[in-house]
Design an enzyme around this catalytic site. Structure first.
Site, PDB file in Angstrom:
ATOM      1  N   LYS A 176      -9.719   2.371  -2.584  1.00 21.67           N
ATOM      2  CA  LYS A 176     -10.253   2.065  -1.818  1.00 21.67           C
ATOM      3  C   LYS A 176     -11.565   2.124  -1.454  1.00 21.67           C
ATOM      4  O   LYS A 176     -11.665   3.512  -1.448  1.00 21.67           O
ATOM      5  CB  LYS A 176      -8.661   2.113  -0.223  1.00 21.67           C
ATOM      6  N   CYS A 192      -5.449  -2.394   3.069  1.00 22.99           N
ATOM      7  CA  CYS A 192      -5.410  -2.564   3.947  1.00 22.99           C
ATOM      8  C   CYS A 192      -6.145  -3.158   5.147  1.00 22.99           C
ATOM      9  O   CYS A 192      -6.766  -4.802   4.700  1.00 22.99           O
ATOM     10  CB  CYS A 192      -5.249  -0.796   5.256  1.00 22.99           C
ATOM     11  N   GLU A 237       0.498  -1.411  -0.202  1.00 25.10           N
ATOM     12  CA  GLU A 237      -0.207  -0.388  -0.099  1.00 25.10           C
ATOM     13  C   GLU A 237       0.792   1.433  -0.090  1.00 25.10           C
ATOM     14  O   GLU A 237       2.289   1.636   0.312  1.00 25.10           O
ATOM     15  CB  GLU A 237      -1.000   0.173   0.949  1.00 25.10           C
TER      16      GLU A 237
END
Length: 506
Positions: free
Chosen positions: A332, A386, A271
């Protein structure tokens, strides 16, 4: 045993609260990285005994609050580590994640046990405890807090055979059964105590036996033509975005990617690995193609922003890059409160709490797609950035047709703490639930290739720099029960547990 249980139940005042707090704190030792699964038994059995002696709803509320506060205090302390990354600005806020957050979270189970009736019959109590505890966990995950962390069933991360139940029950169903079995010793010394504990032991033996059988008979192939390389540069969060370090950090990852004897077809970076706006830097894209090879596919985390002239928006993204072009992007969707956006920002600003935000601009949640990303030369990927990997139902919703899970994350915020290990265990559970391999790459670890049965094909430990090469394990044939029916299996099991508590309550 009955006399000991009576003494525990008879505790009052600070002694009762202290024992509840200690039992709850000890419960966390069942979770990674400690993995003392046996600690589930004194935790939930002791809570049963304490509830037996609690005086009314208020007594149950206080008892469970102390227990849950101890559990969450030791279970999510690692969040406070992130406040030391920029200690000059944020160290004064450490008591909030360290003490205030566990105290607030503990209100949920405390309210649940205060609202629900506590049965008088000893045999009913483990069923009631499991039903109430998991009802609160489910609401905490999908409603009130959105944080399904350290579920009881995650303690089985220590045993690959026991993990196989996730494919049938999901993490919530496995957690319900785990809490029930761990609380059954509370019935010892009563009429049906030995029978209840014996049934729990038989269930555990069958659970392990069936899991071992599944491991023995299930063959996992590899995807032809895919050779993965996971890159873990181990860059400290304090160094990640320094202007003088950004290009050096990028070069470090390129060197790791291009080295080694094997020639990877697909390279995965973590990430926000690229400290530039990758999709807006054609020269950087061309440079990556020159260094990594024009045919190599790179999956790289990077920030993305709206074009000039449009309202400013920033996304946390994963790009699929090949031949100097960005072929596909996932933004995301499930953002971290206070980390990636400030809830109720106008109100927070009025009271001065906007200072806790990392930026004056909130990240935007991705709006297009469901996390499935086409990757040249590899199966369709279900992408998770994440902590998106900790939500079972959300991962399942976007997994139809996917051949693997890709989880990129940056656990550097949490140092060498329990957080990265617990995060890994939660992501690993998704692989077994869905029967899909998981490729997880973290900036400082733990990075791993995990097959659909939860076994590690490759792994890079926390706090180390390096690469891990591995073929991509193939998905299992057909869909798992959890993949087909989701949490409805847990719902049916929970209903049976609640009915058992009601039927045996007297």
């Amino acid at each position: 045993m009955a006399a000991f249980a009576a003494r525990v139940a008879a505790l009052t005042g600070w002694r009762r609260g202290l024992l509840a707090l200690i039992l709850g704190a000890g419960l966390t030792a069942a979770q990674p990285p400690v993995d003392l699964v046996i600690m589930l038994v004194p935790g939930f059995t002791g809570l049963c005994w304490l509830l037996d002696g609690a005086r009314g709803r208020r007594g149950r509320f206080v008892t469970v609050w102390c227990f849950a506060f101890g559990h969450y205090l030791t279970g999510v302390y690692w969040i406070s580590e992130s406040f030391y990354v920029d200690a000059e600005r944020y160290a004064w806020l450490v008591p909030v994640p360290l003490l205030v957050l566990p105290a607030v979270m503990a209100l949920l189970p405390a309210a649940g046990f205060a609202a629900a009736p506590w049965p008088r019959a000893a045999l009913a109590r483990p069923f009631a405890l499991a039903a109430i505890w998991l009802a609160v966990d489910w609401l905490k995950a999908y409603g009130l807090l959105g944080f399904p962390w350290n579920l009881a069933g995650q303690a089985w991360d220590a045993s690959t055979a026991m993990l196989q139940a996730y494919a049938l029950l999901g993490i919530f169903g496995a957690s319900l059964l785990t809490v029930l079995i761990a609380a059954l010793p509370a019935t010892l010394g009563t009429r049906h105590g030995r029978l209840a504990v014996g049934a729990g032991m038989v269930t555990l033996a069958a659970w392990w036996g069936l899991g071992s059988w599944r491991l023995a008979v299930t063959e996992i192939a590899t995807v032809p033509g895919v050779q993965l390389r996971l890159v873990q540069a181990n860059i400290a969060q304090q160094q990640k975005w320094l202007p003088e370090e950004r290009f050096r950090n990028l070069e470090r990852q390129i060197e790791l990617s291009a080295g080694g004897a094997a020639t990877p077809t697909h390279i995965v970076w973590p990430e926000t690995a690229v400290p530039f706006l990758l999709d807006a830097e054609p020269r950087l894209l061309q440079y990556l193609a020159e260094q990594l090879g024009p045919e190599t596919v790179l999956l790289a985390g990077a920030l993305r922003r709206s074009p000039p002239g449009q309202p400013v928006q920033v996304w946390n993204s994963l790009h699929v890059v090949q031949g100097g072009q960005v072929l596909a992007t996932y933004d995301k969707r499930h953002l971290v409160p206070f980390g990636e956006f400030l809830p109720y920002r106008p109100l927070m600003s009025l009271v001065g709490l906007d200072r806790v935000a990392l930026s004056a601009v909130d990240f935007s949640a991705g709006e297009s797609g469901d996390g499935r990303l086409p990757v040249p030369g590899a199966p369709l990927a279900r992408t998770l950035i994440c902590y998106e990997a900790i939500f079972p139902a959300e991962v399942r919703d976007g997994a139809e047709g996917a051949g693997w899970l890709v989880n990129v994350t940056n656990d550097a915020w949490f140092g060498v703490s329990a957080g990265p290990y617990q995060h890994l265990a939660a992501a690993r559970a998704r692989a077994v639930e869905l029967g899909l391999p998981l490729v997880r790459v973290a900036g400082t670890g733990v990075s791993a290739v995990i097959d659909p049965l939860g076994r590690f094909a490759a792994r890079l430990e926390l706090g180390t720099a390096g690469t891990a090469d591995s073929p991509l394990p193939a998905a299992i044939n057909g869909r798992t029960v959890y993949h087909r029916f989701g949490d409805s299996v847990f719902g049916a099991l929970w209903l049976l547990c609640a009915i058992a508590a009601f039927v045996t309550r007297r």
